[in-house]
Design a protein around this motif. Structure first.
Motif, PDB file in Angstrom:
ATOM      1  N   ASP A  62      51.499  30.369  40.362  1.00 20.83           N
ATOM      2  CA  ASP A  62      51.683  30.713  38.953  1.00 20.83           C
ATOM      3  C   ASP A  62      53.164  30.778  38.587  1.00 20.83           C
ATOM      4  O   ASP A  62      53.512  30.939  37.413  1.00 20.83           O
ATOM      5  CB  ASP A  62      51.045  32.061  38.629  1.00 20.83           C
ATOM      6  CG  ASP A  62      49.530  32.036  38.756  1.00 20.83           C
ATOM      7  OD1 ASP A  62      48.970  33.014  39.295  1.00 20.83           O
ATOM      8  OD2 ASP A  62      48.912  31.053  38.328  1.00 20.83           O
ATOM      9  N   ARG A 111      41.428  35.209  35.503  1.00 19.64           N
ATOM     10  CA  ARG A 111      42.591  36.004  35.915  1.00 19.64           C
ATOM     11  C   ARG A 111      43.505  36.342  34.736  1.00 19.64           C
ATOM     12  O   ARG A 111      44.104  37.416  34.707  1.00 19.64           O
ATOM     13  CB  ARG A 111      43.410  35.233  36.973  1.00 19.64           C
ATOM     14  CG  ARG A 111      42.633  34.911  38.222  1.00 19.64           C
ATOM     15  CD  ARG A 111      43.553  34.320  39.301  1.00 19.64           C
ATOM     16  NE  ARG A 111      44.153  33.057  38.896  1.00 19.64           N
ATOM     17  CZ  ARG A 111      45.474  32.844  38.831  1.00 19.64           C
ATOM     18  NH1 ARG A 111      46.326  33.814  39.134  1.00 19.64           N
ATOM     19  NH2 ARG A 111      45.938  31.650  38.472  1.00 19.64           N
ATOM     20  N   SER A 135      55.059  35.512  47.747  1.00 25.08           N
ATOM     21  CA  SER A 135      53.901  35.587  48.651  1.00 25.08           C
ATOM     22  C   SER A 135      54.048  36.695  49.669  1.00 25.08           C
ATOM     23  O   SER A 135      55.081  37.316  49.801  1.00 25.08           O
ATOM     24  CB  SER A 135      53.738  34.248  49.369  1.00 25.08           C
ATOM     25  OG  SER A 135      54.912  33.914  50.057  1.00 25.08           O
ATOM     26  N   ASN A 175      46.634  38.747  35.640  1.00 21.58           N
ATOM     27  CA  ASN A 175      46.224  39.546  36.794  1.00 21.58           C
ATOM     28  C   ASN A 175      46.025  38.646  38.008  1.00 21.58           C
ATOM     29  O   ASN A 175      45.906  37.429  37.884  1.00 21.58           O
ATOM     30  CB  ASN A 175      44.937  40.295  36.485  1.00 21.58           C
ATOM     31  CG  ASN A 175      45.071  41.267  35.338  1.00 21.58           C
ATOM     32  OD1 ASN A 175      46.145  41.839  35.112  1.00 21.58           O
ATOM     33  ND2 ASN A 175      43.993  41.464  34.598  1.00 21.58           N
ATOM     34  N   SER A 176      45.966  39.256  39.171  1.00 23.43           N
ATOM     35  CA  SER A 176      45.742  38.517  40.419  1.00 23.43           C
ATOM     36  C   SER A 176      46.668  37.312  40.527  1.00 23.43           C
ATOM     37  O   SER A 176      46.232  36.198  40.829  1.00 23.43           O
ATOM     38  CB  SER A 176      44.268  38.069  40.502  1.00 23.43           C
ATOM     39  OG  SER A 176      43.401  39.174  40.436  1.00 23.43           O
ATOM     40  N   LEU A 177      47.928  37.544  40.273  1.00 25.96           N
ATOM     41  CA  LEU A 177      48.893  36.445  40.254  1.00 25.96           C
ATOM     42  C   LEU A 177      49.046  35.810  41.633  1.00 25.96           C
ATOM     43  O   LEU A 177      48.953  36.493  42.666  1.00 25.96           O
ATOM     44  CB  LEU A 177      50.242  36.952  39.742  1.00 25.96           C
ATOM     45  CG  LEU A 177      50.313  37.128  38.224  1.00 25.96           C
ATOM     46  CD1 LEU A 177      51.442  38.046  37.825  1.00 25.96           C
ATOM     47  CD2 LEU A 177      50.448  35.768  37.548  1.00 25.96           C
ATOM     48  N   LYS A 178      49.281  34.507  41.601  1.00 26.91           N
ATOM     49  CA  LYS A 178      49.441  33.720  42.818  1.00 26.91           C
ATOM     50  C   LYS A 178      50.820  33.063  42.820  1.00 26.91           C
ATOM     51  O   LYS A 178      51.387  32.826  41.739  1.00 26.91           O
ATOM     52  CB  LYS A 178      48.366  32.633  42.892  1.00 26.91           C
ATOM     53  CG  LYS A 178      46.936  33.149  42.811  1.00 26.91           C
ATOM     54  CD  LYS A 178      45.951  31.992  42.766  1.00 26.91           C
ATOM     55  CE  LYS A 178      44.520  32.481  42.683  1.00 26.91           C
ATOM     56  NZ  LYS A 178      43.550  31.350  42.626  1.00 26.91           N
ATOM     57  N   ALA A 226      52.360  38.630  45.025  1.00 26.74           N
ATOM     58  CA  ALA A 226      51.036  38.035  44.880  1.00 26.74           C
ATOM     59  C   ALA A 226      49.986  39.144  44.774  1.00 26.74           C
ATOM     60  O   ALA A 226      50.046  40.148  45.497  1.00 26.74           O
ATOM     61  CB  ALA A 226      50.737  37.132  46.065  1.00 26.74           C
ATOM     62  N   GLY A 227      49.061  38.927  43.837  1.00 25.31           N
ATOM     63  CA  GLY A 227      48.028  39.925  43.586  1.00 25.31           C
ATOM     64  C   GLY A 227      48.388  40.897  42.483  1.00 25.31           C
ATOM     65  O   GLY A 227      47.538  41.666  42.033  1.00 25.31           O
ATOM     66  N   GLY A 228      49.631  40.882  42.062  1.00 24.70           N
ATOM     67  CA  GLY A 228      50.094  41.785  41.020  1.00 24.70           C
ATOM     68  C   GLY A 228      49.791  41.281  39.627  1.00 24.70           C
ATOM     69  O   GLY A 228      49.123  40.259  39.444  1.00 24.70           O
ATOM     70  N   SER A 229      50.306  42.029  38.647  1.00 24.52           N
ATOM     71  CA  SER A 229      50.032  41.726  37.243  1.00 24.52           C
ATOM     72  C   SER A 229      51.317  41.745  36.424  1.00 24.52           C
ATOM     73  O   SER A 229      52.273  42.458  36.760  1.00 24.52           O
ATOM     74  CB  SER A 229      49.063  42.757  36.649  1.00 24.52           C
ATOM     75  OG  SER A 229      47.817  42.745  37.320  1.00 24.52           O
TER      76      SER A 229
END
Length: 121
Positions: A89, A66, A121, A83-86, A14-17
């Motif tokens: 997604d 994002r 996560s 970006n800013s993957l959750k 999480a938060g990666g791209s």
């Protein structure tokens, strides 16, 4: 026939791209629009982002700010920068191309085989 080859999926925190690519080849006369859809387990396939031949874009509300879609018309390739993957997604992402194979043909949709994106996560 039109072939779509996708690449770029994978596992990310999480938060990666991640950056997805989709190259269209074969008997392509014209491409009207290109886009990305996704389908999570137990859910319907949904539009993530689309881009017209003129460069107009459309995004799902859940990814606005994002994700960025772009295309290289010379290469018949569409990209999705995520970006800013959750964790939400996480899904199989499918490339979509709407185009024709001859001047007289009606536009139709072509689909890639799908690429898995998993966000931990």
């Amino acid at each position: 026939q039109v072939q779509l080859v996708e690449s770029g999926g994978g596992l990310v925190q999480a938060g990666g791209s991640l950056r997805l690519s989709c190259a269209a080849s074969g008997s392509i006369f014209s491409i009207n629009a290109m886009g990305w859809y996704r389908q999570a387990p137990g859910k319907q396939r949904e539009l993530v982002a689309g881009i017209t031949s003129g460069g107009s874009t459309n995004y799902a509300d859940s990814v606005k700010g994002r994700f960025t879609i772009s295309r290289d018309n010379a290469k018949n390739t569409v990209y999705l920068q995520m970006n800013s993957l959750k964790p939400e997604d996480t899904a199989v992402y499918y490339c979509n191309v709407r185009g024709t194979t001859t001047f007289w043909a009606l536009p139709r949709d072509y689909w890639g085989q799908g690429t898995q994106v998993t966000v931990s996560s």
